[in-house]
Design a protein around this motif. Structure first.
Motif, mmCIF file in Angstrom:
data_model
loop_
_atom_site.group_PDB
_atom_site.id
_atom_site.type_symbol
_atom_site.label_atom_id
_atom_site.label_comp_id
_atom_site.label_asym_id
_atom_site.label_seq_id
_atom_site.Cartn_x
_atom_site.Cartn_y
_atom_site.Cartn_z
ATOM 1 N N ASN A 190 0.833 -1.203 0.000
ATOM 2 C CA ASN A 190 0.000 0.000 0.000
ATOM 3 C C ASN A 190 0.867 1.251 0.000
ATOM 4 N N LYS A 191 1.844 1.231 0.881
ATOM 5 C CA LYS A 191 2.719 2.399 1.025
ATOM 6 C C LYS A 191 3.593 2.582 -0.207
ATOM 7 N N SER A 192 4.115 1.465 -0.750
ATOM 8 C CA SER A 192 4.989 1.536 -1.910
ATOM 9 C C SER A 192 4.245 2.003 -3.160
ATOM 10 N N LEU A 193 3.025 1.499 -3.343
ATOM 11 C CA LEU A 193 2.240 1.839 -4.537
ATOM 12 C C LEU A 193 1.470 3.142 -4.389
ATOM 13 N N GLY A 194 1.280 3.562 -3.158
ATOM 14 C CA GLY A 194 0.513 4.785 -2.920
ATOM 15 C C GLY A 194 -0.981 4.601 -3.119
ATOM 16 N N ARG A 195 -1.446 3.377 -2.987
ATOM 17 C CA ARG A 195 -2.876 3.081 -3.141
ATOM 18 C C ARG A 195 -3.201 1.762 -2.457
ATOM 19 N N LYS A 196 -4.505 1.533 -2.305
ATOM 20 C CA LYS A 196 -4.950 0.254 -1.782
ATOM 21 C C LYS A 196 -4.844 -0.821 -2.872
ATOM 22 N N LEU A 197 -4.858 -2.077 -2.452
ATOM 23 C CA LEU A 197 -4.741 -3.187 -3.394
ATOM 24 C C LEU A 197 -6.115 -3.670 -3.844
ATOM 25 N N LYS A 198 -6.180 -4.080 -5.097
ATOM 26 C CA LYS A 198 -7.415 -4.656 -5.611
ATOM 27 C C LYS A 198 -7.558 -6.092 -5.102
ATOM 28 N N PRO A 199 -8.791 -6.582 -4.974
ATOM 29 C CA PRO A 199 -8.994 -7.941 -4.447
ATOM 30 C C PRO A 199 -8.185 -9.009 -5.171
ATOM 31 N N LYS A 200 -8.091 -8.924 -6.501
ATOM 32 C CA LYS A 200 -7.344 -9.949 -7.229
ATOM 33 C C LYS A 200 -5.855 -9.881 -6.909
ATOM 34 N N GLU A 201 -5.334 -8.673 -6.669
ATOM 35 C CA GLU A 201 -3.927 -8.534 -6.270
ATOM 36 C C GLU A 201 -3.701 -9.191 -4.910
ATOM 37 N N VAL A 202 -4.665 -9.038 -4.035
ATOM 38 C CA VAL A 202 -4.574 -9.680 -2.718
ATOM 39 C C VAL A 202 -4.565 -11.197 -2.886
ATOM 40 N N MET A 203 -5.355 -11.688 -3.829
ATOM 41 C CA MET A 203 -5.420 -13.128 -4.065
ATOM 42 C C MET A 203 -4.060 -13.674 -4.499
ATOM 43 N N TYR A 204 -3.345 -12.924 -5.337
ATOM 44 C CA TYR A 204 -2.020 -13.376 -5.773
ATOM 45 C C TYR A 204 -1.032 -13.406 -4.606
ATOM 46 N N LEU A 205 -1.139 -12.437 -3.717
ATOM 47 C CA LEU A 205 -0.279 -12.448 -2.530
ATOM 48 C C LEU A 205 -0.629 -13.623 -1.622
ATOM 49 N N ALA A 206 -1.931 -13.875 -1.470
ATOM 50 C CA ALA A 206 -2.364 -15.001 -0.648
ATOM 51 C C ALA A 206 -1.893 -16.310 -1.246
ATOM 52 N N LEU A 207 -1.964 -16.409 -2.563
ATOM 53 C CA LEU A 207 -1.505 -17.604 -3.268
ATOM 54 C C LEU A 207 -0.039 -17.872 -2.969
ATOM 55 N N SER A 208 0.762 -16.823 -3.051
ATOM 56 C CA SER A 208 2.196 -16.968 -2.795
ATOM 57 C C SER A 208 2.465 -17.346 -1.342
ATOM 58 N N ALA A 209 1.759 -16.661 -0.416
ATOM 59 C CA ALA A 209 1.961 -16.939 1.011
ATOM 60 C C ALA A 209 1.521 -18.352 1.370
ATOM 61 N N TYR A 210 0.553 -18.858 0.641
ATOM 62 C CA TYR A 210 0.027 -20.193 0.924
ATOM 63 C C TYR A 210 0.960 -21.281 0.398
ATOM 64 N N GLY A 211 1.909 -20.862 -0.445
ATOM 65 C CA GLY A 211 2.852 -21.827 -1.001
ATOM 66 C C GLY A 211 2.321 -22.573 -2.203
ATOM 67 N N HIS A 212 1.338 -21.968 -2.876
ATOM 68 C CA HIS A 212 0.793 -22.585 -4.087
ATOM 69 C C HIS A 212 1.391 -21.873 -5.286
ATOM 70 N N TRP A 213 2.087 -22.618 -6.138
ATOM 71 C CA TRP A 213 2.793 -21.993 -7.245
ATOM 72 C C TRP A 213 2.090 -22.221 -8.586
ATOM 73 N N GLY A 214 0.803 -22.507 -8.512
ATOM 74 C CA GLY A 214 0.025 -22.647 -9.728
ATOM 75 C C GLY A 214 -0.688 -21.346 -10.055
ATOM 76 N N ASN A 215 -1.830 -21.440 -10.719
ATOM 77 C CA ASN A 215 -2.598 -20.246 -11.069
ATOM 78 C C ASN A 215 -3.712 -20.007 -10.054
ATOM 79 N N LEU A 216 -4.459 -18.921 -10.248
ATOM 80 C CA LEU A 216 -5.539 -18.589 -9.317
ATOM 81 C C LEU A 216 -6.621 -19.665 -9.294
ATOM 82 N N GLU A 217 -6.900 -20.236 -10.444
ATOM 83 C CA GLU A 217 -7.936 -21.258 -10.500
ATOM 84 C C GLU A 217 -7.594 -22.414 -9.558
#
Length: 343
Positions: free
Chosen positions: A278-305
Motif C-alpha cells: 500500500n505504502k509503496s504503490l501509494g494506493r490500496k490493493l485490488k482484491p485480485k492482487e490480494v489473491m495473488y499475494l495469498a496464493l504466494s503466502a500459501y505456497g501454491h505456485w500454480g494459477n488462481l484457478e
C-alpha cells in the motif's frame, strides 16, 4: 437458409434439397461448398464441421435456421453458432427423451468454476467424474473440453456440471441457449443455476435473468423459476469486504475468497505485506492482487484457478458454510446439489 439434421430428415427433403454426405470431404471442399451457398438452399447433413461453417456464415437473420428432424423444431443459426462456440453442444441431436437427475451451473469464468466446483466437493460430497452415463449423452458431448467440470454425488447417481461462461452476459446467454436446446432436442435436466455478480444491485442482477426467461413460459418458485420441468436458480454473488488495505469496488467471487481467507487466518498472515505494498504503490490493493499475494503466502505456485479450488477444499467446513450463508448462496447451492433445503 435451412439446415436439416437428425434421423427423420426425409420429411424435409424435396427436389431442391442438397443431401450433403458427411464422409470423405476435406475442409477445403467444405469451405468451397459453403462459399457457394446463397442462403436460399435446404442442406441436409450430419457433419458437425459443415454445420459449424454454415452457422458462422448464416448466423444473422431469423430466417436462417437449423431444423432437428426428430422433433421438427428449430434453432436460429445464431443460437446454433453460440451453442457450438461456447458449449461445444452437439447440434446433431441423438439424445431425445433423455431424463436424468442432473443440475447445470453456469458461472462467469474459470476461477468462479473452480471455486464452485470445490464448494460442491467440500460441502455436498461430490466427486469428479470424467465419463457421463449413457442417459446423459448430451453431457458427454457438451463437456468434451477440460474446462467443463462434471461431478457426481456419492452412489445416488446425481450429476452436476459447472460451466464457465465469459462474464455475466455469457451466463445469461448460455442459460437462454441451453433452455432452447432442451426444447428443440427434447431432453431435460432437473435444475439450472445461473451465478452472476450483483454489479449495480441485486434487483438488476435478478432482472437480467428474468429478462432472459421472458422468451419462455415460466413461473416463480421458492428458489427461482420453473421452465417446463426444469427449475432455474439465480445465484447472485456480492458480499462487500471492508479492510483499510483493500480497495473494494465491484462484487465478484473474489469477495467470497477474501472472506474465506480472513476466516481461515491467512489474511492476517499477509497483512504486513499488504501494508508495505500500500505504502509503496501509494494506493490500496485490488482484491485480485490480494489473491495473488495469498496464493504466494500459501505456497501454491500454480494459477488462481488452482489456488481457489485448493484453498476451498482445505478450508474448515464451518467457515466455508458461514461465508456462503452470509452471501445468501447456501440454500441455492444446496438445492442445485439435489437437496431440498440447507439450513
Amino acid at each position: 437458409m435451412r439446415l436439416v439434421t437428425g434421423k427423420r430428415w426425409e420429411a424435409f427433403a424435396d427436389e431442391k434439397s442438397i443431401l450433403f454426405p458427411e464422409y470423405r470431404k476435406n475442409r477445403d471442399e467444405l469451405i468451397d461448398f459453403v462459399d457457394s451457398l446463397t442462403g436460399e438452399e435446404t442442406v441436409i447433413t450430419a457433419s458437425l464441421e459443415l454445420i459449424d461453417l454454415i452457422a458462422w456464415k448464416f448466423r444473422r437473420g431469423e430466417e436462417n435456421v437449423l431444423i432437428y428432424s426428430d422433433t421438427g423444431k428449430s434453432l436460429t443459426m445464431k443460437e446454433v453458432y453460440e451453442l457450438r462456440k461456447y458449449l461445444d453442444f452437439d447440434v446433431r441431436g441423438g439424445f431425445s427423451g433423455a431424463r436424468s437427475e442432473t443440475s447445470i451451473l453456469f458461472v462467469e469464468g474459470k476461477t468462479d468454476a473452480k471455486f464452485f466446483k470445490a464448494v460442491f466437493k467440500k460441502l455436498f460430497e461430490f466427486k469428479e467424474r470424467r465419463e457421463a452415463p449413457y442417459s446423459l449423452r448430451f453431457i458427454e458431448r457438451v463437456f468434451e473440453r477440460d474446462n467443463f467440470d462434471l461431478l457426481k454425488r456419492g452412489e445416488d447417481n446425481y450429476y452436476l456440471a459447472v460451466i464457465p461462461s465469459e462474464g455475466n452476459s455469457g451466463v445469461t446467454r448460455n442459460l437462454g441457449n441451453f433452455l432452447r436446446a432442451m426444447e428443440v432436442f427434447d431432453f431435460r435436466v432437473d435444475r439450472i443455476g445461473a451465478a452472476i455478480d450483483i454489479d449495480e444491485d441485486r434487483r438488476s442482477a435478478l432482472a437480467s435473468i428474468a429478462g432472459k426467461l421472458s422468451g419462455f413460459r415460466h413461473e416463480k418458485t421458492s428458489f427461482g423459476y420453473r421452465v417446463g420441468e426444469t427449475e432455474v436458480i439465480p445465484l447472485i454473488i456480492g458480499l462487500p469486504f471492508e479492510d483499510d488495505t483493500i480497495e473494494w469496488k465491484k462484487p465478484t467471487v473474489e469477495d467470497l475468497m477474501l472472506h474465506l481467507i480472513a476466516r481461515e487466518g491467512l489474511l492476517d498472515n499477509i497483512k504486513p505485506g499488504l501494508k508495505t505494498l500500500n505504502k509503496s504503490l501509494g494506493r490500496k490493493l485490488k482484491p485480485k492482487e490480494v489473491m495473488y499475494l495469498a496464493l504466494s503466502a500459501y505456497g501454491h505456485w500454480g494459477n488462481l484457478e488452482g489456488f481457489y479450488e485448493l484453498f476451498v477444499m482445505r478450508s474448515r467446513f464451518r467457515n466455508l458454510k458461514a461465508v456462503l450463508k452470509e452471501a445468501r448462496l447456501i440454500e441455492g447451492l444446496a438445492y442445485l446439489a439435489g437437496r431440498e433445503r440447507e439450513r
